[in-house]
Write an enzyme that holds these catalytic residues in place. Structure first.
Site, PDB file in Angstrom:
ATOM      1  N   ILE A 199      34.556  33.841  62.843  1.00  0.00           N
ATOM      2  CA  ILE A 199      33.298  34.003  63.585  1.00  0.00           C
ATOM      3  C   ILE A 199      33.515  34.443  65.031  1.00  0.00           C
ATOM      4  CG2 ILE A 199      32.101  32.343  62.098  1.00  0.00           C
ATOM      5  CD1 ILE A 199      32.050  30.412  64.498  1.00  0.00           C
TER       6      ILE A 199
ATOM      7  N   ARG B 109      46.181  30.727  76.789  1.00  0.00           N
ATOM      8  CA  ARG B 109      45.813  29.427  77.354  1.00  0.00           C
ATOM      9  C   ARG B 109      46.970  28.973  78.236  1.00  0.00           C
ATOM     10  NH1 ARG B 109      41.120  27.860  74.862  1.00  0.00           N
ATOM     11  NH2 ARG B 109      40.844  28.480  72.693  1.00  0.00           N
ATOM     12  N   GLY B 110      46.689  28.051  79.169  1.00  0.00           N
ATOM     13  CA  GLY B 110      47.734  27.557  80.073  1.00  0.00           C
ATOM     14  C   GLY B 110      48.155  28.626  81.074  1.00  0.00           C
TER      15      GLY B 110
ATOM     16  N   ASP C 292      31.406  28.702  72.069  1.00  0.00           N
ATOM     17  CA  ASP C 292      30.937  27.314  71.978  1.00  0.00           C
ATOM     18  C   ASP C 292      29.645  27.067  72.765  1.00  0.00           C
ATOM     19  OD1 ASP C 292      33.169  26.877  70.521  1.00  0.00           O
ATOM     20  OD2 ASP C 292      34.146  25.498  71.900  1.00  0.00           O
TER      21      ASP C 292
ATOM     22  N   THR D  65      32.192  32.230  75.994  1.00  0.00           N
ATOM     23  CA  THR D  65      32.650  31.259  74.992  1.00  0.00           C
ATOM     24  C   THR D  65      31.683  31.220  73.829  1.00  0.00           C
ATOM     25  OG1 THR D  65      33.125  28.962  74.468  1.00  0.00           O
ATOM     26  CG2 THR D  65      31.588  29.316  76.263  1.00  0.00           C
TER      27      THR D  65
ATOM     28  N   ARG E 284      34.311  22.584  69.770  1.00  0.00           N
ATOM     29  CA  ARG E 284      35.263  21.502  70.058  1.00  0.00           C
ATOM     30  C   ARG E 284      34.535  20.272  70.589  1.00  0.00           C
ATOM     31  NH1 ARG E 284      38.645  24.133  73.781  1.00  0.00           N
ATOM     32  NH2 ARG E 284      40.241  24.817  72.340  1.00  0.00           N
TER      33      ARG E 284
ATOM     34  N   GLY F  41      35.971  30.972  79.551  1.00  0.00           N
ATOM     35  CA  GLY F  41      35.110  29.812  79.335  1.00  0.00           C
ATOM     36  C   GLY F  41      35.165  28.806  80.473  1.00  0.00           C
ATOM     37  N   ASP F  42      34.859  27.552  80.158  1.00  0.00           N
ATOM     38  CA  ASP F  42      34.776  26.526  81.206  1.00  0.00           C
ATOM     39  C   ASP F  42      36.114  26.349  81.918  1.00  0.00           C
ATOM     40  OD1 ASP F  42      35.762  25.491  78.787  1.00  0.00           O
ATOM     41  OD2 ASP F  42      35.168  23.448  79.284  1.00  0.00           O
TER      42      ASP F  42
ATOM     43  N   GLU G 110      33.683  21.424  64.221  1.00  0.00           N
ATOM     44  CA  GLU G 110      35.069  20.924  64.182  1.00  0.00           C
ATOM     45  C   GLU G 110      35.292  19.661  65.015  1.00  0.00           C
ATOM     46  OE1 GLU G 110      37.859  23.638  66.044  1.00  0.00           O
ATOM     47  OE2 GLU G 110      36.389  24.155  67.568  1.00  0.00           O
TER      48      GLU G 110
HETATM   49  N1  ATP Z   1      41.102  22.656  85.657  1.00  0.00           N
HETATM   50  C1  ATP Z   1      41.738  23.838  85.619  1.00  0.00           C
HETATM   51  N2  ATP Z   1      42.306  24.353  86.732  1.00  0.00           N
HETATM   52  C2  ATP Z   1      42.931  25.538  86.715  1.00  0.00           C
HETATM   53  N3  ATP Z   1      43.058  26.306  85.607  1.00  0.00           N
HETATM   54  C3  ATP Z   1      42.518  25.846  84.468  1.00  0.00           C
HETATM   55  C4  ATP Z   1      41.829  24.609  84.407  1.00  0.00           C
HETATM   56  N4  ATP Z   1      41.402  24.420  83.136  1.00  0.00           N
HETATM   57  C5  ATP Z   1      41.813  25.496  82.444  1.00  0.00           C
HETATM   58  N5  ATP Z   1      42.472  26.367  83.236  1.00  0.00           N
HETATM   59  C6  ATP Z   1      43.070  27.645  82.834  1.00  0.00           C
HETATM   60  O1  ATP Z   1      42.045  28.487  82.323  1.00  0.00           O
HETATM   61  C7  ATP Z   1      42.510  29.228  81.202  1.00  0.00           C
HETATM   62  C8  ATP Z   1      41.578  29.086  80.045  1.00  0.00           C
HETATM   63  O2  ATP Z   1      41.253  27.718  79.777  1.00  0.00           O
HETATM   64  P1  ATP Z   1      40.944  27.196  78.303  1.00  0.00           P
HETATM   65  O3  ATP Z   1      42.108  27.484  77.425  1.00  0.00           O
HETATM   66  O4  ATP Z   1      40.498  25.798  78.414  1.00  0.00           O
HETATM   67  O5  ATP Z   1      39.812  28.158  77.763  1.00  0.00           O
HETATM   68  P2  ATP Z   1      38.326  28.372  78.231  1.00  0.00           P
HETATM   69  O6  ATP Z   1      38.300  29.276  79.390  1.00  0.00           O
HETATM   70  O7  ATP Z   1      37.674  27.055  78.414  1.00  0.00           O
HETATM   71  O8  ATP Z   1      37.725  29.162  77.003  1.00  0.00           O
HETATM   72  P3  ATP Z   1      37.377  28.590  75.544  1.00  0.00           P
HETATM   73  O9  ATP Z   1      37.344  27.105  75.624  1.00  0.00           O
HETATM   74  O10 ATP Z   1      36.063  29.185  75.248  1.00  0.00           O
HETATM   75  O11 ATP Z   1      38.421  29.121  74.678  1.00  0.00           O
HETATM   76  C9  ATP Z   1      43.915  28.734  80.900  1.00  0.00           C
HETATM   77  O12 ATP Z   1      44.836  29.717  81.320  1.00  0.00           O
HETATM   78  C10 ATP Z   1      44.034  27.441  81.687  1.00  0.00           C
HETATM   79  O13 ATP Z   1      45.344  27.217  82.170  1.00  0.00           O
HETATM   80  O1  F6P Z   2      43.018  27.839  68.235  1.00  0.00           O
HETATM   81  P1  F6P Z   2      42.629  28.287  69.596  1.00  0.00           P
HETATM   82  O2  F6P Z   2      42.792  29.733  69.820  1.00  0.00           O
HETATM   83  O3  F6P Z   2      43.273  27.499  70.673  1.00  0.00           O
HETATM   84  O4  F6P Z   2      41.068  28.074  69.760  1.00  0.00           O
HETATM   85  C1  F6P Z   2      40.298  27.100  69.160  1.00  0.00           C
HETATM   86  C2  F6P Z   2      39.133  26.733  70.039  1.00  0.00           C
HETATM   87  O5  F6P Z   2      38.593  27.826  70.723  1.00  0.00           O
HETATM   88  C3  F6P Z   2      37.186  27.802  70.659  1.00  0.00           C
HETATM   89  O6  F6P Z   2      36.781  28.822  69.815  1.00  0.00           O
HETATM   90  C4  F6P Z   2      36.590  28.035  72.011  1.00  0.00           C
HETATM   91  O7  F6P Z   2      36.877  29.325  72.393  1.00  0.00           O
HETATM   92  C5  F6P Z   2      36.836  26.437  70.123  1.00  0.00           C
HETATM   93  O8  F6P Z   2      35.642  26.414  69.409  1.00  0.00           O
HETATM   94  C6  F6P Z   2      38.026  26.116  69.306  1.00  0.00           C
HETATM   95  O9  F6P Z   2      38.231  24.732  69.209  1.00  0.00           O
HETATM   96 MG    MG Z   3      36.744  25.771  76.999  1.00  0.00          MG
END
Ligand code: ATP
Ligand code: F6P
Ligand code: MG
Length: 483
Positions: free
Chosen positions: A379, A164-165, A220, A218, A265, A189-190, A319
């Site tokens: 899961i 993440r990040g 979710d 995802t 979430r 994901g999103d 959650e």
């Molecule tokens: N608005 C945004 N602009 C640019 N990068 C983003 C933005 N939001 C999230 N990201 C980047 O996308 C990556 C994944 O984002 P996030 O951790 O929210 O997971 P996700 O793709 O939504 O998947 P999930 O929620 O299913 O775990 C991260 O590296 C994050 O820095």
């Molecule tokens: O603890 P982590 O790895 O940041 O992920 C938790 C989140 O990731 C998700 O599984 C989405 O991928 C959410 O349901 C949950 O809140």
């Molecule tokens: Mg997400």
């Protein structure tokens, strides 16, 4: 290079209210690119398939339920191989990255992108970016070949890691440019799709012949437009094991209560579907549906009644449910966020369990036994089930076909059971949530027989907050909402 770049969606209109929300193409900003006959033409597996190539005019409607006199509505470009491609096989240098939380099927998608590139299009240079977006500039890459990915679909997680990040646009696009990467497959994901949209825009600004495509992932299921995200089915199936355990425990004790916390979430799809699938659940709580504990019509009154009637009960809680109640109870709102900016949640399962225990401690005639099961990561850390594996394969192959055909700035997604290319704008503009005024939630309420916790006044409020109903009053959320 384009000077005045517009990242507005490409929209085309036609007769009878037909709208095509199209995806960008490399030729929108690099004219006169050479094209090549699709190598699939001479592939024995495909050349015999009648109408293997998708017609340039094929589009897929977003809504399949229509009225006689209603407009034809929004359509997306149909996915699939095109007669001509915009990359020669030896020109392609592809990269695959996985971002965000784990999800069953990640490895299958990686495997199928690699195999489609190699076996369908004769591509031989595919890189895995190690550890999510930050891997573009801070980690090594992994060479991916059909041999390397051969049996990875049997494993959970992602062989190239995730994080993440770390979304640093200039550094990521510099890395794409410096390495000569011209196809970027971004699985996530999103948040990831928002990141992909930003990368696409920068690539386009720099005038690079590099395609950026997303594959929605995802558990979710919170990504809009698409029927459902891969991994969701597997997560729901795996959740059954926890619910079964909670039920067995509850049934075997006097006034037994099993509480299961599931991921979700902001969206309660996993909890809703796991509940509908199980039939052992008496109460399902999701972020979208407010509830209250005390007093007439409250959760504690319902628990008491259920125990008196049945002798045991199972509660499934997503959650993200009831977070405002926890905040009020703990006298603090948690502002903590993860590296991607997602809200870190307080443990609603533990909180509800404590509240129920405290309530029954005041009723000596009703001793209870409560077991709290928290299978959260279990899961999503499993390999994908059979149906998700097939789904991942179709998503990956469709994505490769689109990329080879020069489309960019799109997410590969299933709409009404058809593979499509959806512009990033549509995928990132909102989140998919359970619509509690839709039929699916009503089905759940009648299956569990739980109260809705909403009075007539609340219903009006909820309806005001939710999207205005479409002309057909069937909600605008994914098909998982309204089957
Ligand atoms: N608005 C945004 N602009 C640019 N990068 C983003 C933005 N939001 C999230 N990201 C980047 O996308 C990556 C994944 O984002 P996030 O951790 O929210 O997971 P996700 O793709 O939504 O998947 P999930 O929620 O299913 O775990 C991260 O590296 C994050 O820095
Ligand atoms: O603890 P982590 O790895 O940041 O992920 C938790 C989140 O990731 C998700 O599984 C989405 O991928 C959410 O349901 C949950 O809140
Ligand atoms: Mg997400």
């Amino acid at each position: 290079m384009e000077n005045n770049i517009s990242f507005q969606m490409k929209v085309e209109t036609g007769d009878a209210g037909y709208v095509l929300e199209d995806v960008p193409h490399l030729t929108d900003y690099i004219p006169d690119l050479p094209t090549y006959p699709n190598p699939l033409r001479s592939n024995p597996a495909y050349s015999v398939v009648k109408q293997y190539f998708v017609d340039a005019d094929d589009t897929v409607p977003q809504k399949v339920v229509v009225h006689k006199d209603g407009p034809r509505g929004i359509h997306f470009r149909r996915a699939g191989p095109r007669q001509r491609v915009y990359f020669a096989p030896d020109e392609v240098h592809a990269a695959i990255v996985t971002c965000g939380g784990l999800c069953p099927g990640l490895n299958t998608v990686i495997r199928e992108i690699v195999c489609a590139l190699y076996h369908m299009y004769g591509v031989t240079r595919v890189l895995g970016i190690d550890g999510g977006y930050r891997g573009f500039y801070s980690k090594n890459t992994v060479t991916l070949t059909p041999k390397v990915v051969n049996d990875i679909h049997k494993r959970g997680g992602t062989i190239i890691g995730t994080s993440r990040g770390g979304h640093d646009k200039p550094k990521i696009v510099d890395s794409i440019q410096d390495r000569g990467i011209n196809q970027v497959y971004i699985i996530g994901g999103d948040g990831t799709q928002k990141g992909a949209a930003v990368i696409y825009q920068e690539v386009r600004k720099r005038g690079l012949k590099a395609v950026v495509a997303g594959i929605p992932k995802t558990i979710d299921n919170d990504i809009p437009v698409i029927d459902k995200s891969f991994g969701f089915d597997t997560a729901v199936e795996e959740a059954q094991r926890a619910i079964n355990a909670a039920h067995v425990e509850a049934e075997s004790a006097e006034n037994g209560i099993g509480v299961v916390k599931l991921m979700g979430r902001y969206s309660g799809f996993i909890a809703m579907y796991a509940t509908l699938a199980s039939r052992d659940v008496d109460l399902c709580l999701i972020p979208e549906s407010p509830f209250y504990l005390e007093g007439e019509g409250g959760l504690l009154e319902y628990v008491e009644k259920r125990l008196k009637d049945n002798g045991h009960m199972v509660i499934v809680v997503a959650e993200g449910a009831g977070q405002e109640l926890l905040a009020a109870d703990n006298l603090k709102t948690s502002t903590a966020k993860d590296a991607s900016g997602n809200k870190l949640l307080q443990d609603v399962g533990l909180w509800i369990s404590d509240k129920i225990k405290a309530h029954f401690a005041k009723i000596p005639s009703m001793p209870i036994t409560l077991k709290y099961i928290d299978p959260t990561y279990m899961i999503r850390a499993v390999p994908s089930n059979a149906s998700d594996n097939v789904y991942c394969t179709l998503l990956a192959q469709s994505c490769v076909h689109g990329v080879m055909a020069g489309y960019t700035g799109f997410t590969s997604g299933l709409v009404n059971g058809r593979q499509t290319y959806i512009p990033f704008n549509r995928i990132t503009e909102k989140q998919n949530n359970v619509v509690i005024t839709d039929r699916m939630w009503a089905r759940l309420l009648s299956s569990t027989n739980q109260p809705s916790f909403l009075g007539p006044k609340d219903v009006i409020e909820v309806q005001k907050q939710e999207e205005p109903p479409t002309q057909l009053l069937d909600g605008d959320s994914s098909k998982t909402n309204d089957i």
